[in-house]
Design an enzyme around this catalytic site. Structure first.
Site, PDB file in Angstrom:
ATOM      1  N   GLU A 227       1.552  14.791   8.809  1.00  9.10           N
ATOM      2  CA  GLU A 227       1.072  14.191  10.061  1.00  9.10           C
ATOM      3  C   GLU A 227       0.586  12.797   9.701  1.00  9.10           C
ATOM      4  O   GLU A 227      -0.532  12.627   9.208  1.00  9.10           O
ATOM      5  CB  GLU A 227      -0.071  15.042  10.639  1.00  9.10           C
ATOM      6  CG  GLU A 227       0.339  16.469  11.001  1.00  9.10           C
ATOM      7  CD  GLU A 227       1.137  16.531  12.296  1.00  9.10           C
ATOM      8  OE1 GLU A 227       1.127  15.554  13.071  1.00  9.10           O
ATOM      9  OE2 GLU A 227       1.792  17.564  12.532  1.00  9.10           O
ATOM     10  N   CYS A 261      -5.241   8.025  15.174  1.00  5.86           N
ATOM     11  CA  CYS A 261      -3.840   7.892  14.758  1.00  5.86           C
ATOM     12  C   CYS A 261      -2.935   7.542  15.934  1.00  5.86           C
ATOM     13  O   CYS A 261      -1.959   6.825  15.776  1.00  5.86           O
ATOM     14  CB  CYS A 261      -3.369   9.188  14.109  1.00  5.86           C
ATOM     15  SG  CYS A 261      -3.577  10.618  15.166  1.00  5.86           S
TER      16      CYS A 261
HETATM   17  P1  NAD Z   1      -5.419   8.433   3.781  1.00  4.09           P
HETATM   18  O1  NAD Z   1      -3.957   8.601   3.681  1.00  4.09           O
HETATM   19  O2  NAD Z   1      -6.046   7.320   3.031  1.00  4.09           O
HETATM   20  O3  NAD Z   1      -6.181   9.760   3.310  1.00  4.09           O
HETATM   21  C1  NAD Z   1      -5.888  11.020   3.866  1.00  4.09           C
HETATM   22  C2  NAD Z   1      -6.276  12.114   2.911  1.00  4.09           C
HETATM   23  O4  NAD Z   1      -5.480  11.970   1.754  1.00  4.09           O
HETATM   24  C3  NAD Z   1      -7.729  12.066   2.440  1.00  4.09           C
HETATM   25  O5  NAD Z   1      -8.263  13.358   2.456  1.00  4.09           O
HETATM   26  C4  NAD Z   1      -7.638  11.556   1.025  1.00  4.09           C
HETATM   27  O6  NAD Z   1      -8.607  12.108   0.183  1.00  4.09           O
HETATM   28  C5  NAD Z   1      -6.279  12.076   0.604  1.00  4.09           C
HETATM   29  N1  NAD Z   1      -5.668  11.297  -0.475  1.00  4.09           N
HETATM   30  C6  NAD Z   1      -5.859  10.006  -0.777  1.00  4.09           C
HETATM   31  N2  NAD Z   1      -5.107   9.667  -1.841  1.00  4.09           N
HETATM   32  C7  NAD Z   1      -4.438  10.781  -2.218  1.00  4.09           C
HETATM   33  C8  NAD Z   1      -3.497  11.081  -3.254  1.00  4.09           C
HETATM   34  N3  NAD Z   1      -3.103  10.156  -4.115  1.00  4.09           N
HETATM   35  N4  NAD Z   1      -3.001  12.338  -3.316  1.00  4.09           N
HETATM   36  C9  NAD Z   1      -3.387  13.276  -2.436  1.00  4.09           C
HETATM   37  N5  NAD Z   1      -4.265  13.054  -1.437  1.00  4.09           N
HETATM   38  C10 NAD Z   1      -4.786  11.823  -1.321  1.00  4.09           C
HETATM   39  O7  NAD Z   1      -5.741   8.335   5.338  1.00  4.09           O
HETATM   40  P2  NAD Z   1      -7.120   8.069   6.052  1.00  4.09           P
HETATM   41  O8  NAD Z   1      -7.515   6.652   5.806  1.00  4.09           O
HETATM   42  O9  NAD Z   1      -8.077   9.147   5.722  1.00  4.09           O
HETATM   43  O10 NAD Z   1      -6.706   8.272   7.578  1.00  4.09           O
HETATM   44  C11 NAD Z   1      -6.089   7.275   8.321  1.00  4.09           C
HETATM   45  C12 NAD Z   1      -4.586   7.451   8.401  1.00  4.09           C
HETATM   46  O11 NAD Z   1      -4.281   8.771   8.814  1.00  4.09           O
HETATM   47  C13 NAD Z   1      -3.961   6.549   9.442  1.00  4.09           C
HETATM   48  O12 NAD Z   1      -2.732   6.084   8.965  1.00  4.09           O
HETATM   49  C14 NAD Z   1      -3.751   7.461  10.630  1.00  4.09           C
HETATM   50  O13 NAD Z   1      -2.754   7.060  11.531  1.00  4.09           O
HETATM   51  C15 NAD Z   1      -3.409   8.742   9.949  1.00  4.09           C
HETATM   52  N6  NAD Z   1      -3.714   9.874  10.805  1.00  4.09           N
HETATM   53  C16 NAD Z   1      -2.683  10.622  11.287  1.00  4.09           C
HETATM   54  C17 NAD Z   1      -2.951  11.666  12.151  1.00  4.09           C
HETATM   55  C18 NAD Z   1      -1.866  12.533  12.718  1.00  4.09           C
HETATM   56  O14 NAD Z   1      -2.182  13.588  13.248  1.00  4.09           O
HETATM   57  N7  NAD Z   1      -0.609  12.149  12.610  1.00  4.09           N
HETATM   58  C19 NAD Z   1      -4.265  11.968  12.505  1.00  4.09           C
HETATM   59  C20 NAD Z   1      -5.283  11.178  11.979  1.00  4.09           C
HETATM   60  C21 NAD Z   1      -4.999  10.142  11.120  1.00  4.09           C
END
Ligand code: NAD
Length: 484
Positions: A227, A261
């Site tokens: 997602e 998002c």
């Molecule tokens: P992010 O990708 O930075 O982090 C998301 C999760 O991934 C966190 O729990 C983080 O700890 C983990 N993570 C970070 N690096 C990682 C790695 N190397 N390996 C595994 N896990 C890792 O995103 P964010 O800043 O927390 O959230 C914002 C983003 O999420 C935006 O792009 C937004 O559009 C998207 N988002 C999508 C949805 C959806 O339902 N499609 C919903 C909310 C947010």
């Protein structure tokens, strides 16, 4: 105490990689002892989940607000609690039907055999969630996982350490580690978590981290639901009722200070209407939030790094010739101190500006000229396939064209964001905005194995195709060719 993020305070607990592995092993062992939990046991778990989450509403509201700096109480109630409550109620009402073995048709040449589909739990589901709706985005996949009869491990974001710790403690009151486990810690823990051999992994977050997680899961052939994010456009047609359109776009953009998002990322509309729209949406933002600094209704930007990122997007756009209008007359220094950003309309943008290339994820709103629907669709098509697309208008022919010809994860017509909370339609992205979907029955199916079963009849004519092959066999093949 381990320092997790330079923007954020310390977090009390960090899950060790060995603990992740031992919990996964324990969950799998427990699952193998009950591979198809009955409806009463799933129901009891869903009810426990509801009691635990709703029963700690005030603590979650506070923890999330403290993690953000300030999160409007109502933003949390609307976007976390109402969504979770709706999701659990829907699952409680419909899961017994979704769990049932389904009859499937049998093609004439195989009759009188029967086909059935048995939904089966997958085992242990991994859930990695982001910070922007930290509770909802951990719990909504969990509802699907539990409803489908699975066990689950959750790794929330390091940006919300208080919420993550609270979630761990709250869920431990009603679930054993063999049922539901919450891992806490930084990116190192998330990275180790994504490398575990789950039976399915749901990742919600950015497209860039989604690629890393997809790769880690691929090494173990773990199926994923990704997602992700991206730039979700709004197309405003000339037939739109602007009295309804402006507040709906302003609300979608400013809820959670644009850190959503599916927030409208940028607007496409005919050039002649841009000034009037910019005036109207600025006025609307000022009516929603007469003051931004100190306003309890207005959510802060999650961290200094994200605040700096938004300022950088604006500076880059201004340096390249964009015009910028900020809602309200708040003191800039005070806003910076509170990490709050008012609605900021950006016009005269060009494709080389970062604000037109990266997901904004904040209350900055580029308004871009597109004279016709074809122009607007072409602009959208040049970018990655968006997570959401919004169309405002009354002209049904144009609406149908947008729905038929545009490709996006989901769409709201004459609204922003509300398609996400409809439990009866799938929620998910497409291409760089994600793969797979969940919510309602779509979540149930994502976290189930829909096992196809063929039940042969004693009257089967299959023996006519047994070797040794003779003229009779060839006659049978000829007959089948005619009826297929
Ligand atoms: P992010 O990708 O930075 O982090 C998301 C999760 O991934 C966190 O729990 C983080 O700890 C983990 N993570 C970070 N690096 C990682 C790695 N190397 N390996 C595994 N896990 C890792 O995103 P964010 O800043 O927390 O959230 C914002 C983003 O999420 C935006 O792009 C937004 O559009 C998207 N988002 C999508 C949805 C959806 O339902 N499609 C919903 C909310 C947010």
């Amino acid at each position: 105490m381990v320092r997790i993020n330079p923007d954020k305070p310390s977090q009390a607990e960090t899950t060790k990689p060995a603990e992740l592995e031992s919990v996964l092993a324990a969950q799998r062992t427990a699952f193998n002892q009950d591979t198809n939990p009955s409806w009463p046991s799933r129901k009891a778990k869903l009810e426990t989940l509801r009691e635990l989450i709703l029963g700690h509403e005030a603590e979650f509201i506070k923890a999330i607000s403290d993690d953000f700096g300030h999160r409007a109480v109502e933003d949390t109630l609307i976007s976390e609690f109402l969504v979770i409550q709706g999701g659990i109620s829907h699952a409680l009402k419909h899961t017994p039907k979704w769990m049932k073995t389904r009859k499937a048709p049998t093609a004439m040449q195989y009759m009188p055999a029967k086909n059935i589909i048995i939904p089966q739990p997958l085992g242990v589901i991994g859930i990695i969630s982001p910070w922007n709706y930290p509770l909802q985005l951990a719990i909504m996949p969990l509802i699907g996982a539990i409803g489908a009869g699975n066990r689950a491990m959750i790794k929330p974001s390091e940006y919300t350490p208080r919420m993550s710790q609270l979630l761990k403690e709250v869920l431990a009151k009603g679930f054993t580690n063999e049922d539901v486990f919450v891992a806490t810690g930084g990116v190192d823990v998330a990275s180790a978590f994504s490398a575990l051999p789950f039976d399915h992994l749901v990742f919600t977050g950015s497209t860039s981290v989604g690629r890393i997680v997809g790769e880690a899961a691929g090494k173990n052939l773990v199926p994923v639901t990704l997602e992700l994010g991206g730039k979700s456009p709004v197309i405003i047609d000339e037939s739109a009722n602007m009295k309804l359109t402006v507040p709906r776009i302003a609300n979608g953009k400013l809820l959670n200070a644009g850190q959503t998002c599916v927030a409208p990322d940028y607007v496409l509309m005919p050039k002649a209407n841009i000034n009037a729209f910019s005036d109207a949406i600025i006025q609307q933002a000022e009516a929603f939030y007469p003051k931004v600094a100190g306003n309890p209704d207005y959510t802060t930007i999650i961290a200094d790094s994200h605040y700096a990122r938004l300022q950088d997007l604006l500076e880059d756009a201004e340096n390249k010739g964009a015009k910028i209008r900020v809602a309200g007359d708040d003191d800039k220094q005070q806003l910076a101190k509170e990490r709050r950003v008012p609605l900021t309309v950006v016009t005269d943008t060009t494709p080389d500006m970062k604000i037109m290339q990266e997901e904004i994820f904040g209350p900055l709103l580029p308004v871009v000229a597109a004279e016709t629907l074809d122009d607007a669709m072409e602009t959208v098509q040049k970018g990655d396939r968006p997570l959401a697309l919004y169309w405002f208008g009354e002209n049904k022919t144009k609406r149908d064209k947008v729905l038929r010809d545009s490709i996006s994860g989901g769409v709201s017509v004459n609204e922003t964001a509300w398609h996400v909370v409809q439990e009866d339609i799938p929620f998910g992205g497409v291409g760089p905005s994600g793969m797979g979907a969940y919510h309602g029955e779509h979540g149930f199916k994502s976290f189930s194995h829909m096992k196809g079963v063929f039940i042969q009849s004693k009257f089967s004519q299959g023996k006519n195709l047994f070797p040794p092959y003779t003229d009779k066999t060839r006659k049978m093949i000829g007959l089948m060719k005619k009826i297929l």
